[in-house]
Design a protein around this motif. Structure first.
Motif, PDB file in Angstrom:
ATOM      1  N   GLN A 173       0.825  -1.204   0.000  1.00 55.24           N
ATOM      2  CA  GLN A 173       0.000   0.000   0.000  1.00 55.24           C
ATOM      3  C   GLN A 173       0.860   1.255   0.000  1.00 55.24           C
ATOM      4  OE1 GLN A 173      -3.876  -0.147   2.372  1.00 55.24           O
ATOM      5  NE2 GLN A 173      -2.648  -1.709   3.428  1.00 55.24           N
ATOM      6  N   VAL A 177       0.806   4.100  -2.908  1.00 56.34           N
ATOM      7  CA  VAL A 177       0.502   5.513  -2.664  1.00 56.34           C
ATOM      8  C   VAL A 177       1.687   6.385  -3.073  1.00 56.34           C
ATOM      9  CG1 VAL A 177      -0.013   7.215  -0.891  1.00 56.34           C
ATOM     10  CG2 VAL A 177      -1.153   4.993  -0.850  1.00 56.34           C
ATOM     11  N   GLN A 237     -11.755  -1.289  -4.005  1.00 59.40           N
ATOM     12  CA  GLN A 237     -10.957  -0.931  -2.826  1.00 59.40           C
ATOM     13  C   GLN A 237      -9.641  -0.271  -3.228  1.00 59.40           C
ATOM     14  OE1 GLN A 237     -10.154  -4.249  -0.356  1.00 59.40           O
ATOM     15  NE2 GLN A 237      -8.963  -3.096   1.128  1.00 59.40           N
ATOM     16  N   LYS A 240     -10.351   3.174  -4.227  1.00 56.51           N
ATOM     17  CA  LYS A 240     -10.642   4.007  -3.070  1.00 56.51           C
ATOM     18  C   LYS A 240      -9.351   4.475  -2.392  1.00 56.51           C
ATOM     19  CE  LYS A 240     -13.682   5.886  -0.356  1.00 56.51           C
ATOM     20  NZ  LYS A 240     -14.617   6.922  -0.840  1.00 56.51           N
ATOM     21  N   ILE A 241      -8.372   3.565  -2.312  1.00 55.11           N
ATOM     22  CA  ILE A 241      -7.082   3.941  -1.738  1.00 55.11           C
ATOM     23  C   ILE A 241      -6.408   5.005  -2.612  1.00 55.11           C
ATOM     24  CG2 ILE A 241      -4.768   3.106  -1.170  1.00 55.11           C
ATOM     25  CD1 ILE A 241      -6.026   0.447  -0.442  1.00 55.11           C
ATOM     26  N   ASP A 244      -8.340   8.401  -1.940  1.00 56.28           N
ATOM     27  CA  ASP A 244      -8.192   9.033  -0.629  1.00 56.28           C
ATOM     28  C   ASP A 244      -6.735   9.128  -0.172  1.00 56.28           C
ATOM     29  OD1 ASP A 244     -10.925   9.139  -0.655  1.00 56.28           O
ATOM     30  OD2 ASP A 244     -11.204   7.423   0.687  1.00 56.28           O
ATOM     31  N   ARG A 245      -5.835   8.326  -0.803  1.00 55.10           N
ATOM     32  CA  ARG A 245      -4.415   8.276  -0.427  1.00 55.10           C
ATOM     33  C   ARG A 245      -4.263   7.888   1.041  1.00 55.10           C
ATOM     34  NH1 ARG A 245      -1.825  11.106  -4.650  1.00 55.10           N
ATOM     35  NH2 ARG A 245      -3.170  10.698  -6.445  1.00 55.10           N
ATOM     36  N   ARG A 246      -5.094   6.928   1.503  1.00 54.14           N
ATOM     37  CA  ARG A 246      -5.023   6.433   2.870  1.00 54.14           C
ATOM     38  C   ARG A 246      -4.876   4.919   2.851  1.00 54.14           C
ATOM     39  NH1 ARG A 246      -9.964   9.857   5.688  1.00 54.14           N
ATOM     40  NH2 ARG A 246      -8.909  11.881   5.725  1.00 54.14           N
ATOM     41  N   LEU A 247      -4.065   4.440   3.769  1.00 55.49           N
ATOM     42  CA  LEU A 247      -3.817   3.005   3.831  1.00 55.49           C
ATOM     43  C   LEU A 247      -4.976   2.289   4.525  1.00 55.49           C
ATOM     44  CD1 LEU A 247      -0.040   2.911   4.859  1.00 55.49           C
ATOM     45  CD2 LEU A 247      -1.057   3.115   2.576  1.00 55.49           C
ATOM     46  N   LEU A 248      -5.226   1.095   4.073  1.00 59.91           N
ATOM     47  CA  LEU A 248      -6.256   0.258   4.674  1.00 59.91           C
ATOM     48  C   LEU A 248      -5.713  -0.369   5.955  1.00 59.91           C
ATOM     49  CD1 LEU A 248      -9.102  -0.963   4.185  1.00 59.91           C
ATOM     50  CD2 LEU A 248      -7.960  -2.880   3.092  1.00 59.91           C
ATOM     51  N   GLN A 274     -11.972   5.905   7.158  1.00 60.58           N
ATOM     52  CA  GLN A 274     -10.549   5.899   6.881  1.00 60.58           C
ATOM     53  C   GLN A 274      -9.977   4.486   6.782  1.00 60.58           C
ATOM     54  OE1 GLN A 274     -11.978   6.604   9.665  1.00 60.58           O
ATOM     55  NE2 GLN A 274     -10.868   5.799  11.430  1.00 60.58           N
ATOM     56  N   THR A 275     -10.693   3.466   7.304  1.00 59.79           N
ATOM     57  CA  THR A 275     -10.069   2.155   7.342  1.00 59.79           C
ATOM     58  C   THR A 275     -10.986   1.011   6.924  1.00 59.79           C
ATOM     59  OG1 THR A 275     -10.715   1.945   9.663  1.00 59.79           O
ATOM     60  CG2 THR A 275      -8.527   2.800   9.222  1.00 59.79           C
TER      61      THR A 275
END
Length: 503
Positions: A173, A177, A237, A240-241, A244-248, A274-275
């Motif tokens: 991830q 990113v 998924q 989506k990452i 949003d540039r956020r880690l799962l 966020q998760t």
């Protein structure tokens, strides 16, 4: 010559007329045949009356004149049309005691009788359909369990929460990113250099080098996306990452449909944007039967690896009946399957009676004969139904199904069919030595009629259609043996009121 022609015409007129009458009779049999049957029936009933009753009408005098029948009231009792020795008059209380009210009596009908065999059977699960295993697609630690063992859950119900700990997933991830950021920077730099290259401010070579670097990043991004999919992430998924540039970090697992299918697309939960991610079931409707969490294999705080089972859901809305037929029945069983004849399941109840489940279809026959029992297994579809629901205050719901795997029963399999037969229940026919009897309703009493039984099993009796019974006759459908015993007691237990009198 004319006389000869007239004789020839007369010779053919009579056969033609007979043929016309026969054809007309066949075409109009619906009008005159019921009347003829009623006349024949009444004539047969009149002929059963004993000869002694005929003597009572001699010289037009009262047959009981001069006789004191104290205690024997004949008022309102009609002796015409039946024999006292084979006739039984029942009170309304007796009829209710014998179950001869309502459907206890019925009209004779010509139906198709299915000669059948009975084989032992067992309720079993449907392979690949009844059990649905819930497994984690990623490595992590169980942080929440939202269903108890034995609980009924609806499709799309939250089952497990998992905190992801897989280092390779986290590293993939991060790299994904990072590549997205570098690609965004290269795209902005290329856009800036294009204007300068057009005006001659920078060399075209510099712009081409940036474009080559962008192409490399795009190729690397495709590889990293595939790596994330291999870790168990869906296309939605991954997108989506990227957005949003956020880690799962946390995964939520929801129950699938009753058929075990679920969407591969996972969406971020609104509560944990966020998760958290959630699998969406395909076709989940209010009509979907509830699933039961049969086995719960994990507990909170337990570390699980990707692919490890967390629990087992079962769908008992439809099961199989596993029948076991002997080798000599294989040909008949194949004939039943080819003709799509329906089978009947017989479940034993606590009161000693059997509950019938008719009109079941054979799903398939096994391809091998069991070497130990020497039987051929065949499978019949069994629709199930809910019988009870218990919902507690904490919203935990438990349900009971009518049929469960492991139940023993019998299967009645038709192997031969006879059309236009008089079929009666076993309780409708009484046996006395070599004779079989049925009881026909005749006004306020029942007449015992001897019949010829063509076939008898533990459920039904096939009576010969030889003129003793006709379609439309009303007969007792149960308690024939009790009525036969009552007639015997009547003949041997009481004093004959006419004893000593010569009529």
């Amino acid at each position: 010559m004319k006389a000869r022609m007239s004789k020839i015409q007369i010779q053919y007129v009579w056969p033609a007329a007979i043929i016309v009458v026969v054809v007309a009779g066949i075409m109009t049999r619906g009008r005159w045949l019921p009347t003829l049957n009623s006349w024949v029936q009444s004539t047969v009933a009149d002929n059963r009356a004993p000869a002694s009753q005929d003597h009572h009408s001699e010289d037009d005098h009262d047959p009981h004149a001069g006789h004191d029948h104290a205690g024997h009231d004949h008022a309102g009792h009609d002796h015409a049309g039946h024999d006292e020795t084979t006739s039984l008059e029942l009170s309304q209380q007796a009829r209710r005691n014998l179950g001869l009210t309502g459907d206890g009596t019925a009209e004779i009908e010509l139906t198709t009788f299915s000669k059948s065999i009975t084989v032992p059977a067992l309720v079993v699960e449907r392979p690949g359909r009844t059990r649905i295993q819930v497994a984690t697609p990623m490595t992590g630690v169980i942080t929440g369990i939202h269903a108890a063992a034995g609980e009924a859950v609806e499709p799309n119900s939250l089952l497990f929460e998992i905190r992801l700990t897989h280092e390779d997933l986290v590293r993939s991830q991060v790299e994904f990113v990072t590549t997205l950021g570098e690609l965004e920077i290269e795209n902005r730099e290329i856009a800036r250099l294009q204007d300068l290259a057009t005006s001659g401010g920078v060399a075209r070579k510099t712009l081409l080098e940036r474009q080559y670097a962008r192409d490399k990043l795009q190729s690397l991004l495709v590889v990293q996306q595939e790596a994330l999919r291999l870790h168990g992430l869906s296309e939605a998924q991954v997108q989506k990452i990227a957005q949003d540039r956020r880690l799962l970090q946390e995964l939520k697992l929801y129950s699938p449909n009753a058929d075990g299918t679920s969407s591969k697309e996972l969406k971020l939960s609104r509560a944990f944007q966020q998760t958290a991610i959630r699998p969406i079931s395909l076709g989940a409707t209010a009509a979907d039967p509830p699933l039961i969490l049969r086995d719960l294999l994990v507990h909170r705080g337990q570390a699980v690896n990707a692919g490890e089972p967390l629990g087992t859901l079962v769908n008992y809305a439809e099961l199989y009946i596993e029948g076991m037929a002997f080798e000599q029945d294989i040909a008949q069983l194949s004939n039943v399957n080819n003709n799509d004849w329906k089978v009947t399941a017989l479940f034993d109840e606590a009161n000693g009676k059997a509950t019938e489940v008719p009109d079941l279809s054979i799903a398939y026959l096994d391809t091998e004969i069991d070497r130990t029992s020497r039987t051929l297994k065949f499978f019949v579809g069994l629709p199930n139904e809910l019988t009870h629901e218990n919902k507690r205050q904490d919203n935990i719901r438990f349900v009971n199904w009518r049929y469960r795997p492991g139940q023993r029963l019998q299967l009645r399999v038709p192997v031969e069919q006879w059309e236009n037969q008089i079929v009666l229940p076993v309780d409708a026919v009484a046996r006395e030595g070599a004779e079989y009897f049925v009881f026909q309703e005749n006004g306020d009493h029942f007449d015992r009629l001897p019949v010829h039984v063509k076939y008898r099993d533990q459920f039904s009796v096939v009576v010969a259609n030889d003129g003793q019974l006709f379609p439309g006759d009303v007969v007792a459908m149960r308690s024939a043996h009790q009525m036969q015993m009552a007639l015997k007691n009547k003949a041997g237990g009481g004093v004959d009121p006419h004893a000593g009198h010569s009529h």
